[in-house]
Design a protein around this motif. Structure first.
Motif, PDB file in Angstrom:
ATOM      1  N   ASP A  14     -24.631 -34.482  35.337  1.00 15.75           N
ATOM      2  CA  ASP A  14     -23.640 -33.497  35.778  1.00 15.75           C
ATOM      3  C   ASP A  14     -22.550 -33.241  34.738  1.00 15.75           C
ATOM      4  O   ASP A  14     -21.589 -32.517  35.017  1.00 15.75           O
ATOM      5  N   LEU A  15     -22.675 -33.797  33.543  1.00 17.13           N
ATOM      6  CA  LEU A  15     -21.715 -33.486  32.488  1.00 17.13           C
ATOM      7  C   LEU A  15     -21.785 -32.003  32.148  1.00 17.13           C
ATOM      8  O   LEU A  15     -22.863 -31.395  32.177  1.00 17.13           O
ATOM      9  N   THR A  16     -20.647 -31.438  31.798  1.00 12.24           N
ATOM     10  CA  THR A  16     -20.592 -30.016  31.478  1.00 12.24           C
ATOM     11  C   THR A  16     -19.772 -29.782  30.214  1.00 12.24           C
ATOM     12  O   THR A  16     -19.050 -30.670  29.751  1.00 12.24           O
ATOM     13  N   GLY A  17     -19.892 -28.586  29.681  1.00  9.72           N
ATOM     14  CA  GLY A  17     -19.027 -28.139  28.595  1.00  9.72           C
ATOM     15  C   GLY A  17     -19.125 -28.975  27.336  1.00  9.72           C
ATOM     16  O   GLY A  17     -20.180 -29.517  26.987  1.00  9.72           O
ATOM     17  N   LEU A  18     -17.998 -29.102  26.653  1.00  8.15           N
ATOM     18  CA  LEU A  18     -17.966 -29.794  25.371  1.00  8.15           C
ATOM     19  C   LEU A  18     -18.238 -31.291  25.519  1.00  8.15           C
ATOM     20  O   LEU A  18     -18.812 -31.905  24.616  1.00  8.15           O
ATOM     21  N   GLU A  19     -17.858 -31.874  26.649  1.00 10.58           N
ATOM     22  CA  GLU A  19     -18.160 -33.292  26.869  1.00 10.58           C
ATOM     23  C   GLU A  19     -19.670 -33.516  26.911  1.00 10.58           C
ATOM     24  O   GLU A  19     -20.178 -34.501  26.367  1.00 10.58           O
ATOM     25  N   ARG A  20     -20.379 -32.624  27.580  1.00 10.90           N
ATOM     26  CA  ARG A  20     -21.835 -32.733  27.654  1.00 10.90           C
ATOM     27  C   ARG A  20     -22.456 -32.620  26.259  1.00 10.90           C
ATOM     28  O   ARG A  20     -23.310 -33.437  25.885  1.00 10.90           O
ATOM     29  N   LEU A  21     -22.017 -31.640  25.485  1.00  9.57           N
ATOM     30  CA  LEU A  21     -22.559 -31.442  24.146  1.00  9.57           C
ATOM     31  C   LEU A  21     -22.240 -32.619  23.233  1.00  9.57           C
ATOM     32  O   LEU A  21     -23.078 -33.049  22.435  1.00  9.57           O
ATOM     33  N   ARG A  22     -21.023 -33.165  23.346  1.00  8.03           N
ATOM     34  CA  ARG A  22     -20.655 -34.322  22.524  1.00  8.03           C
ATOM     35  C   ARG A  22     -21.514 -35.536  22.871  1.00  8.03           C
ATOM     36  O   ARG A  22     -21.956 -36.283  21.993  1.00  8.03           O
ATOM     37  N   CYS A  23     -21.771 -35.734  24.141  1.00  2.00           N
ATOM     38  CA  CYS A  23     -22.580 -36.872  24.572  1.00  2.00           C
ATOM     39  C   CYS A  23     -24.012 -36.737  24.058  1.00  2.00           C
ATOM     40  O   CYS A  23     -24.604 -37.710  23.559  1.00  2.00           O
ATOM     41  N   ILE A  24     -24.587 -35.551  24.162  1.00  4.63           N
ATOM     42  CA  ILE A  24     -25.932 -35.316  23.630  1.00  4.63           C
ATOM     43  C   ILE A  24     -25.953 -35.601  22.126  1.00  4.63           C
ATOM     44  O   ILE A  24     -26.854 -36.267  21.608  1.00  4.63           O
ATOM     45  N   THR A  25     -24.955 -35.097  21.423  1.00  6.49           N
ATOM     46  CA  THR A  25     -24.848 -35.303  19.983  1.00  6.49           C
ATOM     47  C   THR A  25     -24.842 -36.784  19.635  1.00  6.49           C
ATOM     48  O   THR A  25     -25.547 -37.228  18.722  1.00  6.49           O
ATOM     49  N   ASN A  26     -24.060 -37.556  20.363  1.00  6.81           N
ATOM     50  CA  ASN A  26     -23.923 -38.971  20.054  1.00  6.81           C
ATOM     51  C   ASN A  26     -25.210 -39.750  20.302  1.00  6.81           C
ATOM     52  O   ASN A  26     -25.537 -40.670  19.541  1.00  6.81           O
ATOM     53  N   TYR A  27     -25.957 -39.401  21.332  1.00  9.97           N
ATOM     54  CA  TYR A  27     -27.229 -40.085  21.558  1.00  9.97           C
ATOM     55  C   TYR A  27     -28.230 -39.765  20.451  1.00  9.97           C
ATOM     56  O   TYR A  27     -28.954 -40.656  19.978  1.00  9.97           O
ATOM     57  N   PHE A  28     -28.280 -38.531  20.029  1.00  5.48           N
ATOM     58  CA  PHE A  28     -29.262 -38.150  19.024  1.00  5.48           C
ATOM     59  C   PHE A  28     -28.885 -38.587  17.610  1.00  5.48           C
ATOM     60  O   PHE A  28     -29.771 -38.760  16.768  1.00  5.48           O
ATOM     61  N   THR A  29     -27.597 -38.756  17.321  1.00 10.39           N
ATOM     62  CA  THR A  29     -27.197 -38.970  15.930  1.00 10.39           C
ATOM     63  C   THR A  29     -26.378 -40.232  15.671  1.00 10.39           C
ATOM     64  O   THR A  29     -26.183 -40.587  14.509  1.00 10.39           O
ATOM     65  N   ARG A  30     -25.913 -40.939  16.719  1.00  4.03           N
ATOM     66  CA  ARG A  30     -25.048 -42.104  16.471  1.00  4.03           C
ATOM     67  C   ARG A  30     -25.498 -43.365  17.210  1.00  4.03           C
ATOM     68  O   ARG A  30     -24.914 -44.426  17.023  1.00  4.03           O
ATOM     69  N   MET A  31     -26.501 -43.289  18.017  1.00  6.83           N
ATOM     70  CA  MET A  31     -26.910 -44.385  18.891  1.00  6.83           C
ATOM     71  C   MET A  31     -27.439 -45.594  18.110  1.00  6.83           C
ATOM     72  O   MET A  31     -28.232 -45.472  17.204  1.00  6.83           O
ATOM     73  N   ARG A  32     -26.992 -46.774  18.520  1.00  6.59           N
ATOM     74  CA  ARG A  32     -27.570 -48.046  18.081  1.00  6.59           C
ATOM     75  C   ARG A  32     -27.705 -48.985  19.285  1.00  6.59           C
ATOM     76  O   ARG A  32     -28.791 -49.205  19.784  1.00  6.59           O
ATOM     77  N   PHE A  33     -26.586 -49.510  19.739  1.00  9.40           N
ATOM     78  CA  PHE A  33     -26.594 -50.438  20.867  1.00  9.40           C
ATOM     79  C   PHE A  33     -26.249 -49.716  22.173  1.00  9.40           C
ATOM     80  O   PHE A  33     -25.357 -48.857  22.203  1.00  9.40           O
ATOM     81  N   LEU A  34     -26.946 -50.105  23.250  1.00 12.20           N
ATOM     82  CA  LEU A  34     -26.695 -49.569  24.588  1.00 12.20           C
ATOM     83  C   LEU A  34     -26.519 -50.716  25.573  1.00 12.20           C
ATOM     84  O   LEU A  34     -27.052 -51.811  25.374  1.00 12.20           O
ATOM     85  N   ASP A  35     -25.797 -50.437  26.671  1.00 12.49           N
ATOM     86  CA  ASP A  35     -25.776 -51.398  27.769  1.00 12.49           C
ATOM     87  C   ASP A  35     -26.902 -51.060  28.746  1.00 12.49           C
ATOM     88  O   ASP A  35     -27.683 -50.120  28.535  1.00 12.49           O
ATOM     89  N   ALA A  36     -27.007 -51.815  29.808  1.00 12.02           N
ATOM     90  CA  ALA A  36     -28.124 -51.657  30.744  1.00 12.02           C
ATOM     91  C   ALA A  36     -28.115 -50.309  31.447  1.00 12.02           C
ATOM     92  O   ALA A  36     -29.150 -49.857  31.960  1.00 12.02           O
ATOM     93  N   ASP A  37     -26.964 -49.640  31.480  1.00 15.71           N
ATOM     94  CA  ASP A  37     -26.864 -48.315  32.091  1.00 15.71           C
ATOM     95  C   ASP A  37     -27.080 -47.195  31.086  1.00 15.71           C
ATOM     96  O   ASP A  37     -26.963 -46.014  31.437  1.00 15.71           O
ATOM     97  N   GLY A  38     -27.345 -47.550  29.843  1.00 16.90           N
ATOM     98  CA  GLY A  38     -27.517 -46.548  28.801  1.00 16.90           C
ATOM     99  C   GLY A  38     -26.225 -46.152  28.121  1.00 16.90           C
ATOM    100  O   GLY A  38     -26.205 -45.170  27.375  1.00 16.90           O
ATOM    101  N   GLY A  39     -25.162 -46.904  28.342  1.00 22.10           N
ATOM    102  CA  GLY A  39     -23.876 -46.594  27.728  1.00 22.10           C
ATOM    103  C   GLY A  39     -23.855 -46.951  26.248  1.00 22.10           C
ATOM    104  O   GLY A  39     -24.341 -48.013  25.834  1.00 22.10           O
TER     105      GLY A  39
END
Length: 267
Positions: A166-191
């Protein structure tokens, strides 16, 4: 005919040329996949972009965080950082042409025949391939749309750190960006956790490498971004391509038909 996937070049043009010579790469019959971060931190970002662009349909690439940063500087008015080394691109007579070419690249790529997915940082366990491709296309539309400048000006940031549909707007786009380009470690919820960039053993409490969580598919996933892994994930289907060339390591290519690895030293 062969298809090779290559890790983060980051402006290391001379090692790239030696790697392609070692592979006997022929653009008339062979193809290259690049896992993003074509530029920045290395000495020859301009030469890298010009060469890969000249390959035309013989190559494809996904966008990495350094590529997006250069686009944000050019299209969003962001400041060049102290350690950036892509000023030669910004000063080049063909800068606009190169940036337009870079802007057309996707955040993710999937080869259904091979069942191979590639993005710069990987594929979070909470997304299947179909959802990831849909979100990548959503972000790509934003990069090319009339509000691209607003996106680039708001791209940076660590929040929201966990995906929600349910994320929207720039927050949604920033979150997508971070998963595709900055991800390394995640918690059990995918954080997402952004501070730790070293080996798997350095994971903070409650976090683990994104590729250690179970998935519901058997897709092979190619990614770069995490140089500290030195190409090792301990899981054959998760192929780490960034072996830290720009930091004095190697530049790696993987033959996608045989999964044979070829590397050259930084110097």
């Amino acid at each position: 005919m062969a298809t090779y996937a290559i890790g983060d070049i980051q402006g290391c043009f001379e090692p790239l040329q030696r790697l392609l010579d070692k592979l006997s790469f022929d653009p008339a019959v062979d193809s290259l996949w690049f896992a993003g971060d074509l530029i920045n931190r290395g000495p020859q970002s301009l030469e890298c972009l010009r060469y890969i662009k000249s390959l035309g349909d013989s190559s494809l690439s996904v966008l990495g965080n350094h590529d997006l940063h250069a686009l944000a500087v050019y299209y969003g008015g962001e400041k060049v950082k102290r350690k950036d080394t892509f000023q030669s691109i910004l000063q080049a007579p063909d800068c606009e042409e190169l940036m337009q070419w870079l802007l057309r690249h996707p955040l993710a790529y999937y080869d259904s025949a091979r069942n191979i997915f590639m993005s710069h940082a990987g594929l979070p366990p909470q997304w299947d391939v179909s959802q990831a491709l849909t979100l990548a296309e959503e972000l790509q539309q934003a990069l090319r749309g009339p509000d691209a400048k607003s996106y680039f000006q708001n791209m940076y940031g660590n929040e929201p750190a966990c995906w929600r549909d349910d994320l929207t707007g720039l927050e949604r786009l920033r979150c997508i960006t971070n998963y595709f380009t900055r991800m390394r470690f995640l918690d059990a919820d995918g954080g997402l956790e952004f501070k730790h960039k070293e080996k798997i053993e350095t994971a903070p409490p409650g976090y683990a490498p994104w590729f250690s969580y179970p998935r519901q598919d058997d897709t092979t996933i190619l990614f770069g971004h995490w140089a500290a892994l030195q190409g090792h994930t301990g899981r054959a289907r998760f192929v780490a391509l960034d072996t830290g060339c720009v930091w004095g390591g190697t530049l790696r290519a993987v033959n996608l038909d045989t999964m044979e690895m070829t590397e050259v030293a930084h110097a």
